[in-house]
Design an enzyme around this catalytic site. Sequence first.
Site, PDB file in Angstrom:
ATOM      1  N   GLU A  33      -0.485   4.748  -0.546  1.00 59.27           N
ATOM      2  CA  GLU A  33      -1.312   5.947  -0.777  1.00 59.27           C
ATOM      3  C   GLU A  33      -0.469   7.192  -0.541  1.00 59.27           C
ATOM      4  O   GLU A  33       0.243   7.293   0.458  1.00 59.27           O
ATOM      5  CB  GLU A  33      -2.532   5.915   0.148  1.00 59.27           C
ATOM      6  CG  GLU A  33      -3.549   4.881  -0.329  1.00 59.27           C
ATOM      7  CD  GLU A  33      -4.626   4.579   0.685  1.00 59.27           C
ATOM      8  OE1 GLU A  33      -4.407   4.847   1.878  1.00 59.27           O
ATOM      9  OE2 GLU A  33      -5.677   4.070   0.281  1.00 59.27           O
ATOM     10  N   LYS A  41      -0.675   0.844 -25.147  1.00 65.12           N
ATOM     11  CA  LYS A  41      -0.955   0.768 -26.594  1.00 65.12           C
ATOM     12  C   LYS A  41       0.368   0.931 -27.347  1.00 65.12           C
ATOM     13  O   LYS A  41       1.206   0.038 -27.266  1.00 65.12           O
ATOM     14  CB  LYS A  41      -1.993   1.826 -26.975  1.00 65.12           C
ATOM     15  CG  LYS A  41      -3.345   1.621 -26.252  1.00 65.12           C
ATOM     16  CD  LYS A  41      -4.389   2.606 -26.743  1.00 65.12           C
ATOM     17  CE  LYS A  41      -5.748   2.359 -26.114  1.00 65.12           C
ATOM     18  NZ  LYS A  41      -6.004   3.093 -24.875  1.00 65.12           N
ATOM     19  N   THR A  75      -2.432   6.466 -22.267  1.00 63.76           N
ATOM     20  CA  THR A  75      -2.369   5.115 -21.713  1.00 63.76           C
ATOM     21  C   THR A  75      -0.964   4.611 -21.981  1.00 63.76           C
ATOM     22  O   THR A  75      -0.248   5.133 -22.843  1.00 63.76           O
ATOM     23  CB  THR A  75      -3.396   4.154 -22.368  1.00 63.76           C
ATOM     24  OG1 THR A  75      -3.209   4.183 -23.776  1.00 63.76           O
ATOM     25  CG2 THR A  75      -4.815   4.534 -22.031  1.00 63.76           C
ATOM     26  N   ASP A 103      -5.786  14.000 -25.259  1.00 67.34           N
ATOM     27  CA  ASP A 103      -5.760  12.593 -24.867  1.00 67.34           C
ATOM     28  C   ASP A 103      -4.986  11.836 -25.943  1.00 67.34           C
ATOM     29  O   ASP A 103      -5.498  11.596 -27.039  1.00 67.34           O
ATOM     30  CB  ASP A 103      -7.204  12.081 -24.755  1.00 67.34           C
ATOM     31  CG  ASP A 103      -7.281  10.604 -24.395  1.00 67.34           C
ATOM     32  OD1 ASP A 103      -6.251   9.914 -24.491  1.00 67.34           O
ATOM     33  OD2 ASP A 103      -8.382  10.145 -24.040  1.00 67.34           O
ATOM     34  N   ARG A 157      -0.954  -2.263 -18.753  1.00 67.50           N
ATOM     35  CA  ARG A 157      -2.284  -1.657 -18.950  1.00 67.50           C
ATOM     36  C   ARG A 157      -2.508  -0.592 -17.893  1.00 67.50           C
ATOM     37  O   ARG A 157      -2.677  -0.907 -16.713  1.00 67.50           O
ATOM     38  CB  ARG A 157      -3.328  -2.771 -18.845  1.00 67.50           C
ATOM     39  CG  ARG A 157      -4.762  -2.363 -19.029  1.00 67.50           C
ATOM     40  CD  ARG A 157      -5.609  -3.583 -19.277  1.00 67.50           C
ATOM     41  NE  ARG A 157      -5.162  -4.264 -20.468  1.00 67.50           N
ATOM     42  CZ  ARG A 157      -5.459  -3.884 -21.728  1.00 67.50           C
ATOM     43  NH1 ARG A 157      -6.248  -2.843 -21.925  1.00 67.50           N
ATOM     44  NH2 ARG A 157      -4.987  -4.539 -22.755  1.00 67.50           N
ATOM     45  N   TYR A 195       0.858  -1.198   0.000  1.00 65.88           N
ATOM     46  CA  TYR A 195       0.000   0.000   0.000  1.00 65.88           C
ATOM     47  C   TYR A 195       0.885   1.236   0.000  1.00 65.88           C
ATOM     48  O   TYR A 195       1.828   1.325   0.782  1.00 65.88           O
ATOM     49  CB  TYR A 195      -0.898   0.017   1.240  1.00 65.88           C
ATOM     50  CG  TYR A 195      -2.323  -0.303   0.871  1.00 65.88           C
ATOM     51  CD1 TYR A 195      -3.003   0.489  -0.054  1.00 65.88           C
ATOM     52  CD2 TYR A 195      -2.967  -1.403   1.409  1.00 65.88           C
ATOM     53  CE1 TYR A 195      -4.298   0.182  -0.423  1.00 65.88           C
ATOM     54  CE2 TYR A 195      -4.265  -1.704   1.036  1.00 65.88           C
ATOM     55  CZ  TYR A 195      -4.928  -0.916   0.119  1.00 65.88           C
ATOM     56  OH  TYR A 195      -6.202  -1.216  -0.246  1.00 65.88           O
TER      57      TYR A 195
END
Length: 415
Positions: free
Chosen positions: A53, A226, A223, A197, A232, A51
């Site tokens: 955060e 791609k 992203t 984008d 991903r 974790y």
Amino acid sequence: MDSLKNSDPQVYKAIINEIKREKSTINLIASENFAPLPVLQAQGSVMTNKYAEGYPALRWYDGCEYVDVVEQLAIDRAKKLFRAEHVNVQPHSGTQANMAVYFSMLKPGDKVLAMDLACGGHLSHGHRHNFSGKYFKVISYGVSKRDEKIDYNEVEDLAKRHKPKMILVGASAYPRIIDFIKFRKIADKVGAFVLADIAHIAGLVAVGLHPSPIPYAEFVTATTHKTLRGPRSGMVMCRKKFAQAIDSEVFPGIQGGPLMHIIAAKAVALKTALRPQFKTYQKQVVANAKKLASSLSARGYRIVSGGTDNHMLLVDLRSKKITGKDAAFALHNANIVVNKNLIPFDPLSPMLTSGLRLGTPSVTSRGMRENEMAQIACLIDGVISAAKNEKVIKMTAQEVVRLTNKFPVYKELKL
Ligand code: DSN
């Protein structure tokens, strides 16, 4: 993978079958790619246990010294690759990267001008069932009927008429160069900010094969799986003055703990993207898309907008009297994976479509070049011309296996 095999044979078998499927099919889905093995290894690492955060050196949990290393590496490499002032590498996807920008900069009901999904836009650019369409008032621009390219005059007219707070530029199915300077100028005329984008074209932008929006857009989302060939996931780049707003929107605004194993894999992919060979790869991706387009065109297929400048092409199937749905189904049975896609001003529904979207990142990653693109165009044409002929489909499937065997992927993964 012996431990997995012993503890969960069903999942193990599905993964092995997926490896076999990926090895033995021609994948022309424009948004997919093969993540290299080092990326998969980082993804499959113990960093999934942690974790974290918060952000490097400012976490809510202790024990973050090593995950801090990979997140800082990912940030530094992304900044260098894209020449960005600030990067947040925590978004789990492109949609969440976009969501971080929407929610940090807009209030519910604010106006956004974005590309119509039917002309190549994306769900997160204002589809009515997506958060973007539910919370914001989205006005759409399309492409011109004349040349099927973005109509910048229409964008300007709509911007002047509706005075959007944000102009969103970027697409999931647009095969042409996007002129970010024109969008900047339009945005300045109406006092809007720009979100570019680049989910699809990130790899091309990284190496200068597509103009970069970084100097012209306050926010750039991408992203990483791609054309970038990473895990991903997504990321947001922005000007320094928006850094705090974006970081606090990603966490705690819309996400909880970051996926540190994925961030480690992003760092690995971004290092690869900084190497000179990555530009060679991207050049071949574009050369392959052009060759696939010209080969299909020579066989009587109309290519939307007359060709391509990037990694994808849209094929209009109407002259072949077959829908995108039926063509994609027949091609799938012949081991060629594509997706049906609306073409601009498509008379058919999104479930049927008159077109196919084809992309070359995956076939290029496995080493295919122009000769193979010509061969693939021939195979596609053979299947589409005899979509109901089982013998042709079966023979093509065998031909595809012969071809893919010559261009192996994941050689290291022994089955
Ligand atoms: N699903 C992706 C694509 O295929 O373009 C976009 O999110």
